[in-house]
Design a protein around this motif. Structure first.
Motif, PDB file in Angstrom:
ATOM      1  N   SER A 156      41.907  22.610 -14.819  1.00 53.55           N
ATOM      2  CA  SER A 156      41.730  21.404 -13.996  1.00 53.55           C
ATOM      3  C   SER A 156      42.837  20.390 -14.257  1.00 53.55           C
ATOM      4  O   SER A 156      43.313  19.716 -13.336  1.00 53.55           O
ATOM      5  N   GLN A 160      46.386  19.489 -11.556  1.00 51.16           N
ATOM      6  CA  GLN A 160      46.757  18.119 -11.173  1.00 51.16           C
ATOM      7  C   GLN A 160      48.131  17.731 -11.722  1.00 51.16           C
ATOM      8  O   GLN A 160      48.920  17.064 -11.037  1.00 51.16           O
ATOM      9  N   VAL A 163      50.781  19.353  -9.641  1.00 48.41           N
ATOM     10  CA  VAL A 163      50.924  18.636  -8.362  1.00 48.41           C
ATOM     11  C   VAL A 163      51.729  17.346  -8.600  1.00 48.41           C
ATOM     12  O   VAL A 163      52.626  17.002  -7.822  1.00 48.41           O
ATOM     13  N   LEU A 164      51.423  16.644  -9.687  1.00 50.82           N
ATOM     14  CA  LEU A 164      52.167  15.411  -9.999  1.00 50.82           C
ATOM     15  C   LEU A 164      53.650  15.696 -10.238  1.00 50.82           C
ATOM     16  O   LEU A 164      54.497  14.838 -10.005  1.00 50.82           O
ATOM     17  N   THR A 168      53.733  22.981  -5.478  1.00 53.04           N
ATOM     18  CA  THR A 168      52.597  23.515  -4.725  1.00 53.04           C
ATOM     19  C   THR A 168      51.833  24.404  -5.690  1.00 53.04           C
ATOM     20  O   THR A 168      52.435  25.239  -6.384  1.00 53.04           O
ATOM     21  N   GLU A 182      40.418  22.415  -4.224  1.00 53.50           N
ATOM     22  CA  GLU A 182      41.108  21.660  -3.159  1.00 53.50           C
ATOM     23  C   GLU A 182      41.109  20.171  -3.480  1.00 53.50           C
ATOM     24  O   GLU A 182      42.099  19.476  -3.263  1.00 53.50           O
ATOM     25  N   SER A 183      39.994  19.690  -4.032  1.00 55.41           N
ATOM     26  CA  SER A 183      39.923  18.259  -4.359  1.00 55.41           C
ATOM     27  C   SER A 183      40.925  17.882  -5.450  1.00 55.41           C
ATOM     28  O   SER A 183      41.328  16.730  -5.552  1.00 55.41           O
ATOM     29  N   LEU A 184      41.319  18.869  -6.254  1.00 56.54           N
ATOM     30  CA  LEU A 184      42.327  18.600  -7.303  1.00 56.54           C
ATOM     31  C   LEU A 184      43.753  18.752  -6.759  1.00 56.54           C
ATOM     32  O   LEU A 184      44.715  18.411  -7.444  1.00 56.54           O
ATOM     33  N   GLY A 185      43.872  19.333  -5.566  1.00 54.98           N
ATOM     34  CA  GLY A 185      45.207  19.472  -4.962  1.00 54.98           C
ATOM     35  C   GLY A 185      45.731  20.884  -4.929  1.00 54.98           C
ATOM     36  O   GLY A 185      46.892  21.119  -4.594  1.00 54.98           O
ATOM     37  N   ALA A 186      44.870  21.873  -5.281  1.00 56.30           N
ATOM     38  CA  ALA A 186      45.328  23.272  -5.308  1.00 56.30           C
ATOM     39  C   ALA A 186      44.905  24.031  -4.057  1.00 56.30           C
ATOM     40  O   ALA A 186      43.935  23.661  -3.397  1.00 56.30           O
ATOM     41  N   SER A 269      45.629   8.453 -11.252  1.00 54.91           N
ATOM     42  CA  SER A 269      46.488   9.562 -10.813  1.00 54.91           C
ATOM     43  C   SER A 269      46.032  10.913 -11.349  1.00 54.91           C
ATOM     44  O   SER A 269      46.514  11.957 -10.912  1.00 54.91           O
TER      45      SER A 269
END
Ligand SMILES: NC(=O)c1ccc[n+]([C@@H]2O[C@H](COP(=O)([O-])OP(=O)(O)OC[C@H]3O[C@@H](n4cnc5c(N)ncnc54)[C@H](OP(=O)(O)O)[C@@H]3O)[C@@H](O)[C@H]2O)c1
Length: 305
Positions: A156, A160, A163-164, A168, A182-186, A269
């Motif tokens: 987790s 993130q 992504v930061l 991708t 998806e909520s974490l950006g993956a 963030s």
């Protein structure tokens, strides 16, 4: 009189007991912390079972827990950067699943007000491991990165943080965790047979780097997907790392790294996801849950609850 989780012999979660351990005083360079929250992870279970006894023999009875957040109660001689009443987070081996812990004053940072106890209590272990791994794999903006066991404690954070870094991220998890990823950006993908082909459909030009926190088949898929084996790292399967010529990664904890993570959480963030918290008396239940290997984010022990 403080209480702590202790075990006098290796074995199943039932060997854990809640015991009075006395009021210990900090020596020079140490601090006594009243623990508010402390992460629990597979490492604690492995120590309890005795899996690591060859490399890290414990003197029994032993305690557990290697990350914490809490309030400084007393400082030892020579400690000037914190004082009683300060809210801090940090790491210390085999002491944190307790109402109070004696910790090295060089292994803690201030807890930002905007960071909750639960969030602060889970940053030092998995958070620092994820950050160390992405640094070791030199993840750059514009790259595509694979994270195996992306819904877990390390995963987790790794999703993130990647992504930061501008990457991708494709993350593996079971179907019920896909929305969470998806909520974490993956971009979520199911693990299991056919993984490599599923990932190729999502990323036809391949994957630049892979971080494995699952072991086994995740590594076979990674070597098929990532050309440069120095950019595949595992924190879960050292034997496979040696066999496949990929990297066995571990954590490199520092106050700089921890302070950076705490700051990211304070600014909104980075999410430190805690799916459940447990009082000390429920340590057996918490260990059983971790051993099932389906925790989302992190579990926390709340000694004052
Ligand atoms: N070397 C180091 O410094 C270091 C540091 C920290 C951790 N570790 C190791 O890294 C591993 C992961 O630690 P962790 O704390 O992140 O574990 P964790 O939080 O307990 O991992 C649980 C997650 O694993 C996922 N999972 C289970 N089986 C999977 C599979 N076959 N493929 C992909 N995902 C799977 C689950 O997702 P679903 O529920 O969706 O299945 C769950 O979200 C452990 O082996 C741990 O000992 C090493």
């Amino acid at each position: 009189m403080a209480r702590a989780i202790v075990f006098a012999r290796h074995g199943a979660p039932e060997v854990l007991e809640l015991a009075e351990v006395g009021d210990e005083r900090p020596a020079a360079g140490e601090v006594r912390v009243r623990v508010e929250a402390a992460g629990l992870q597979p490492f604690d279970c492995a120590l309890r079972r005795g899996d690591l006894a060859r490399w890290m023999p414990l003197r029994l009875p032993s305690r557990l827990g290697n990350e914490f957040a809490g309030t400084v109660e007393e400082v030892g001689a020579g400690v000037h950067h914190v004082t009683a009443g300060d809210e801090v987070l940090g790491w210390a081996n085999l002491v944190c699943h307790a109402e109070a812990a004696i910790v090295n004053a060089c292994q803690l940072v201030s807890k930002p007000i905007a960071v909750s106890w639960d969030e602060a209590g889970v940053l030092s272990a998995s958070g620092q491991t994820a950050d160390t791994a992405l640094e070791a794999l030199a993840v750059e903006p514009g790259e595509t990165v694979m994270v195996h066991a992306a819904a877990g404690g390390v995963g987790s954070f790794a999703v993130q943080l990647a992504v930061l870094r501008g990457a991708t991220v494709i993350g593996t998890a079971s179907e019920p965790n896909h929305q969470y990823l998806e909520s974490l950006g993956a971009i979520p993908v199911a693990y299991g047979p056919g993984l490599e082909a599923r990932v190729r459909r999502i990323a036809p030009r391949g994957i630049d780097a892979a971080l494995d926190a699952a072991g086994g088949e995740a590594l076979n898929a990674s070597v098929g997907l990532v050309v440069d084996r120095t950019r595949i790292g595992t924190i879960a399967d050292r034997a496979a790392a040696a066999r496949l010529g990929i990297r066995a990664l571990s954590t490199d904890r520092s106050v700089q790294r921890l302070g950076k993570l705490a700051d990211l959480v304070a600014r909104g963030s980075l999410r430190a996801v805690v799916s459940e918290s447990f009082p000390l008396r429920d340590a057996v239940t918490a260990h059983r849950l971790v051993e099932r290997r389906h925790v989302r984010g992190k579990l926390v022990v709340r000694p004052t609850a």
